[in-house]
Design a protein around this motif. Structure first.
Motif, PDB file in Angstrom:
ATOM      1  N   CYS A   1     -12.427  47.310   3.004  1.00 39.75           N
ATOM      2  CA  CYS A   1     -12.520  48.601   3.698  1.00 39.75           C
ATOM      3  C   CYS A   1     -13.915  49.201   3.597  1.00 39.75           C
ATOM      4  CB  CYS A   1     -11.511  49.591   3.107  1.00 39.75           C
ATOM      5  SG  CYS A   1      -9.775  49.119   3.295  1.00 39.75           S
ATOM      6  N   THR A   2     -14.588  48.998   2.491  1.00 37.05           N
ATOM      7  CA  THR A   2     -15.866  49.674   2.242  1.00 37.05           C
ATOM      8  C   THR A   2     -17.088  48.860   2.637  1.00 37.05           C
ATOM      9  OG1 THR A   2     -16.009  48.847  -0.046  1.00 37.05           O
ATOM     10  CG2 THR A   2     -14.827  50.929   0.304  1.00 37.05           C
TER      11      THR A   2
ATOM     12  N   THR B   1      -0.002  35.768   4.832  1.00 35.34           N
ATOM     13  CA  THR B   1      -0.599  35.972   3.511  1.00 35.34           C
ATOM     14  C   THR B   1      -1.067  37.416   3.350  1.00 35.34           C
ATOM     15  OG1 THR B   1      -2.851  35.438   4.239  1.00 35.34           O
ATOM     16  CG2 THR B   1      -1.454  33.601   3.502  1.00 35.34           C
ATOM     17  N   ASP B   2      -1.264  37.801   2.091  1.00 34.71           N
ATOM     18  CA  ASP B   2      -1.835  39.113   1.799  1.00 34.71           C
ATOM     19  C   ASP B   2      -3.225  39.253   2.410  1.00 34.71           C
ATOM     20  OD1 ASP B   2       0.398  39.815   0.350  1.00 34.71           O
ATOM     21  OD2 ASP B   2      -0.519  39.441  -1.607  1.00 34.71           O
ATOM     22  N   THR B   3      -3.978  38.169   2.389  1.00 32.76           N
ATOM     23  CA  THR B   3      -5.338  38.209   2.934  1.00 32.76           C
ATOM     24  C   THR B   3      -5.323  38.605   4.409  1.00 32.76           C
ATOM     25  OG1 THR B   3      -6.124  36.536   1.371  1.00 32.76           O
ATOM     26  CG2 THR B   3      -7.422  36.858   3.370  1.00 32.76           C
ATOM     27  N   GLU B   4      -4.420  38.028   5.182  1.00 29.43           N
ATOM     28  CA  GLU B   4      -4.319  38.368   6.602  1.00 29.43           C
ATOM     29  C   GLU B   4      -3.930  39.835   6.781  1.00 29.43           C
ATOM     30  OE1 GLU B   4      -1.551  35.741   8.400  1.00 29.43           O
ATOM     31  OE2 GLU B   4      -2.805  33.957   8.202  1.00 29.43           O
ATOM     32  N   TYR B   5      -2.963  40.276   6.001  1.00 33.40           N
ATOM     33  CA  TYR B   5      -2.478  41.661   6.090  1.00 33.40           C
ATOM     34  C   TYR B   5      -3.589  42.649   5.757  1.00 33.40           C
ATOM     35  CZ  TYR B   5      -0.021  45.871   4.409  1.00 33.40           C
ATOM     36  OH  TYR B   5       0.379  47.171   4.167  1.00 33.40           O
ATOM     37  N   PHE B   6      -4.256  42.445   4.625  1.00 35.84           N
ATOM     38  CA  PHE B   6      -5.280  43.395   4.196  1.00 35.84           C
ATOM     39  C   PHE B   6      -6.539  43.321   5.070  1.00 35.84           C
ATOM     40  CE2 PHE B   6      -3.042  43.476  -0.042  1.00 35.84           C
ATOM     41  CZ  PHE B   6      -2.756  44.837  -0.005  1.00 35.84           C
ATOM     42  N   THR B   7      -6.801  42.176   5.682  1.00 38.63           N
ATOM     43  CA  THR B   7      -7.959  42.068   6.575  1.00 38.63           C
ATOM     44  C   THR B   7      -7.789  42.954   7.800  1.00 38.63           C
ATOM     45  OG1 THR B   7      -8.515  39.826   5.844  1.00 38.63           O
ATOM     46  CG2 THR B   7      -9.340  40.512   7.996  1.00 38.63           C
ATOM     47  N   ASP B   8      -6.622  42.897   8.423  1.00 44.00           N
ATOM     48  CA  ASP B   8      -6.384  43.749   9.588  1.00 44.00           C
ATOM     49  C   ASP B   8      -6.307  45.221   9.196  1.00 44.00           C
ATOM     50  OD1 ASP B   8      -6.467  41.671  11.331  1.00 44.00           O
ATOM     51  OD2 ASP B   8      -4.355  41.745  11.917  1.00 44.00           O
ATOM     52  N   LEU B   9      -5.708  45.498   8.039  1.00 40.07           N
ATOM     53  CA  LEU B   9      -5.632  46.880   7.566  1.00 40.07           C
ATOM     54  C   LEU B   9      -7.034  47.423   7.302  1.00 40.07           C
ATOM     55  CD1 LEU B   9      -3.760  49.185   6.809  1.00 40.07           C
ATOM     56  CD2 LEU B   9      -3.486  48.165   4.537  1.00 40.07           C
ATOM     57  N   ALA B  10      -7.895  46.598   6.739  1.00 34.99           N
ATOM     58  CA  ALA B  10      -9.269  47.015   6.454  1.00 34.99           C
ATOM     59  C   ALA B  10     -10.038  47.333   7.730  1.00 34.99           C
ATOM     60  CB  ALA B  10      -9.996  45.944   5.653  1.00 34.99           C
ATOM     61  N   LEU B  11      -9.791  46.586   8.787  1.00 38.33           N
ATOM     62  CA  LEU B  11     -10.457  46.865  10.057  1.00 38.33           C
ATOM     63  C   LEU B  11     -10.121  48.278  10.541  1.00 38.33           C
ATOM     64  CD1 LEU B  11     -10.018  43.482  11.975  1.00 38.33           C
ATOM     65  CD2 LEU B  11     -12.137  44.416  11.017  1.00 38.33           C
ATOM     66  N   ALA B  12      -8.879  48.685  10.350  1.00 40.78           N
ATOM     67  CA  ALA B  12      -8.479  50.042  10.730  1.00 40.78           C
ATOM     68  C   ALA B  12      -9.209  51.078   9.893  1.00 40.78           C
ATOM     69  CB  ALA B  12      -6.965  50.192  10.573  1.00 40.78           C
ATOM     70  N   TYR B  13      -9.308  50.836   8.581  1.00 45.72           N
ATOM     71  CA  TYR B  13     -10.038  51.749   7.698  1.00 45.72           C
ATOM     72  C   TYR B  13     -11.510  51.814   8.089  1.00 45.72           C
ATOM     73  CZ  TYR B  13      -6.384  52.722   4.208  1.00 45.72           C
ATOM     74  OH  TYR B  13      -5.262  53.181   3.559  1.00 45.72           O
ATOM     75  N   GLN B  14     -12.104  50.671   8.372  1.00 45.11           N
ATOM     76  CA  GLN B  14     -13.515  50.648   8.759  1.00 45.11           C
ATOM     77  C   GLN B  14     -13.754  51.469  10.026  1.00 45.11           C
ATOM     78  OE1 GLN B  14     -14.843  46.565   9.091  1.00 45.11           O
ATOM     79  NE2 GLN B  14     -14.089  46.049   7.047  1.00 45.11           N
ATOM     80  N   GLN B  15     -12.852  51.367  10.980  1.00 48.47           N
ATOM     81  CA  GLN B  15     -12.979  52.141  12.218  1.00 48.47           C
ATOM     82  C   GLN B  15     -12.892  53.640  11.933  1.00 48.47           C
ATOM     83  OE1 GLN B  15      -9.835  50.447  14.562  1.00 48.47           O
ATOM     84  NE2 GLN B  15     -10.918  48.516  14.880  1.00 48.47           N
TER      85      GLN B  15
END
Length: 403
Positions: A246-247, A179-193
C-alpha cells in the motif's frame, strides 16, 4: 531536556493525537435516532458537517499538531474502506464459527456466547470505484487556514483488518483469489489510488490504524495460533508485506504512519497485551512507514526496550497519555517517560546522541478518544485539557512552537 530542533514543518508534530475524538452531543443524539429509524442519513450528514466544524475549531484552539475530522463520519474506525470497494460483500450476522477464535477480541465474543457478527467477504475482484475519504478531506480542508492544510491527517484502517478475523480460507472466495498475495495485491492498488487522490488534494499525512500487528505481541494469541496450526511468523510477514504494498512509491513528502492499537471499544475496552519485543525488529525495520504511534499508557504495553530496534530516520509517537480515563496526567510524568524512551533509543542500533534520540520522538494519547461513535468515559472538557497538556509538555521538552 530541550533540544535546538524546536519545530516540525511537516508531520508528525511533537504533540499529536491518534485521530478519533469525542462526538458532540448533537451528533450522538442524531446517530442514536438514525439507528432507531427516526431520521434519514441526510439529516445525520447535516449534523456531521456542523460537528466537524466544531471539532476542527477545538483542535486549532488547543494548538495540537495534526487535525482530523474526529472520525465523526464513521460509526467505527474501520468504516468507509472495505464497504466501498467493488468485490466486497457485506455479510450481516456472519456465524461466529467463521471468525478465528485465537484473535483476542473474537475470543471474547466466543466467551460471551455471541452467535454472529457483521463482517465482509470478498466475492469478486477488488476495485476502487468510489473514494474512501476524499470528500471528508475536502470538507476539512475548507475549514482550516491554507497554511495548515498539510496538517490534516486522514486515518484509514489496515488492509489486514478482515483477513486476520477470518484467515485465508474465509476472507475471499478461492475462485476469485487463489492466494493471499493475489488478494492483498489488488487491495493495495485500491489503497494506492486513495493515497494518490488524497495527496493531490493536499493531504500530507495518512495514518494506518492497525490492531492486527499489536495482536502478535499477545502470548495468548500466539499460543492459540500454534494450536490451530497457523504459522504466526509467516502471517506477520504477510501483513507487513500487505502494508508495504500500500505504501510503496508514495510521494517523498507524504508521511505514512501506523498506529498499533490494542483495543479501544466502547469506553476503552482493550483486547490484547504484551510488549513490542516479540515483533520489534520486523516492525521497525521491515515495515515501510515513516512514523509509529505506539501505545504506552499502562503496563500491558511493556517497557521501552524494543525501541532499540528503531532505525535512524524514523519517528516514534509515544502514546503515554490515556484516552480511556478522565484522570489528567502531569507534565512531569510525561516528560519523565519521554526521557526514559530517549535513553533507550540512545542505546539502540546504531547508538545515537541524546539530541538525535529526542528528535525521533513525539507524544500523544495511546489511542483515539472515540474509536467507536459512543466514545470513551471522558467529557469534551477532559479531552481538551489532555490535548492542551500535550502541547504544553511538548513545548517544555522541545521548545516553543514544538507542535
Amino acid at each position: 531536556m530541550s533540544t535546538s530542533r524546536t519545530q516540525h514543518a511537516s508531520p508528525p508534530f511533537r504533540a499529536e493525537h491518534v485521530g478519533s475524538l469525542l462526538r458532540t452531543q448533537a451528533l450522538l443524539e442524531k446517530r442514536e435516532a438514525f439507528d432507531k429509524g427516526q431520521c434519514t442519513l441526510e439529516e445525520v450528514r447535516t449534523v456531521e458537517d456542523l460537528a466537524v466544524e466544531h471539532v476542527c475549531r477545538v483542535q486549532l484552539e488547543t494548538g495540537i499538531g495534526s487535525i482530523t475530522d474526529g472520525e465523526y463520519r464513521r460509526g467505527m474506525f474501520f468504516e468507509g474502506v472495505f464497504d466501498q470497494l467493488e468485490g466486497m460483500t457485506i455479510i450481516p450476522n456472519r456465524p461466529i464459527n467463521e471468525f478465528k477464535e485465537y484473535i483476542p477480541h473474537i475470543k471474547m465474543m466466543y466467551r460471551f456466547g455471541v452467535p454472529a457478527a457483521d463482517s465482509i467477504y470478498c466475492t469478486g475482484k477488488i476495485k476502487r470505484t468510489k473514494p474512501f475519504y476524499t470528500h471528508s478531506f475536502q470538507h476539512l480542508k475548507s475549514l482550516v487556514p491554507p497554511e495548515q492544510v498539510g496538517h490534516i491527517k486522514v486515518n484509514i484502517c489496515s488492509p489486514t483488518w478482515f483477513h486476520q478475523r477470518h484467515g485465508s480460507d474465509l476472507t475471499y472466495d478461492g475462485a476469485v483469489y487463489e492466494t493471499d498475495t493475489e488478494y492483498f495485491t489488488d487491495l493495495a492498488l485500491a489503497y494506492q489510488q486513495e493515497f494518490r487522490d488524497l495527496y493531490d488534494l493536499g493531504c500530507r499525512h495518512i495514518q494506518i490504524d492497525d490492531p492486527t500487528l499489536a495482536y502478535f505481541c499477545d502470548e495468548n494469541m500466539i499460543s492459540g495460533m500454534k494450536e490451530a496450526g497457523v504459522d504466526h511468523e509467516a502471517l506477520l510477514d504477510t501483513y507487513i508485506n500487505a502494508i508495504n504494498l500500500c505504501t510503496q512509491e508514495r510521494p517523498a513528502d507524504l508521511r505514512v504512519s501506523v498506529h498499533l492499537c490494542r483495543g479501544n471499544f466502547k469506553g476503552g475496552q482493550h483486547f490484547s497485551s504484551g510488549g513490542y519485543g516479540r515483533i520489534a525488529r520486523k516492525l521497525f525495520n521491515d515495515l515501510d512507514v515513516d512514523v509509529y504511534f505506539l501505545e504506552y499508557d499502562d503496563e500491558r504495553s511493556g517497557d521501552f526496550e524494543p525501541l532499540k530496534h528503531v532505525p535512524l530516520g524514523k519517528k516514534v509517537v509515544l502514546g503515554i497519555m490515556s484516552s480511556k480515563t478522565a484522570v489528567l496526567e502531569t507534565s512531569g510524568y510525561l516528560k519523565s517517560r519521554v526521557n526514559e524512551a530517549a535513553e533507550v533509543l540512545m542505546r539502540g542500533y546504531p547508538p545515537r546522541l541524546k539530541e538525535v534520540a529526542l528528535d525521533q520522538l513525539c507524544i500523544s494519547p495511546q489511542c483515539g478518544f472515540a474509536a467507536t461513535w459512543e466514545g470513551n468515559h471522558l467529557t469534551e472538557e477532559d479531552e481538551i485539557q489532555k490535548l492542551r497538556l500535550l502541547v504544553t509538555t511538548a513545548n517544555e521538552i522541545w521548545g516553543e512552537e514544538a507542535s
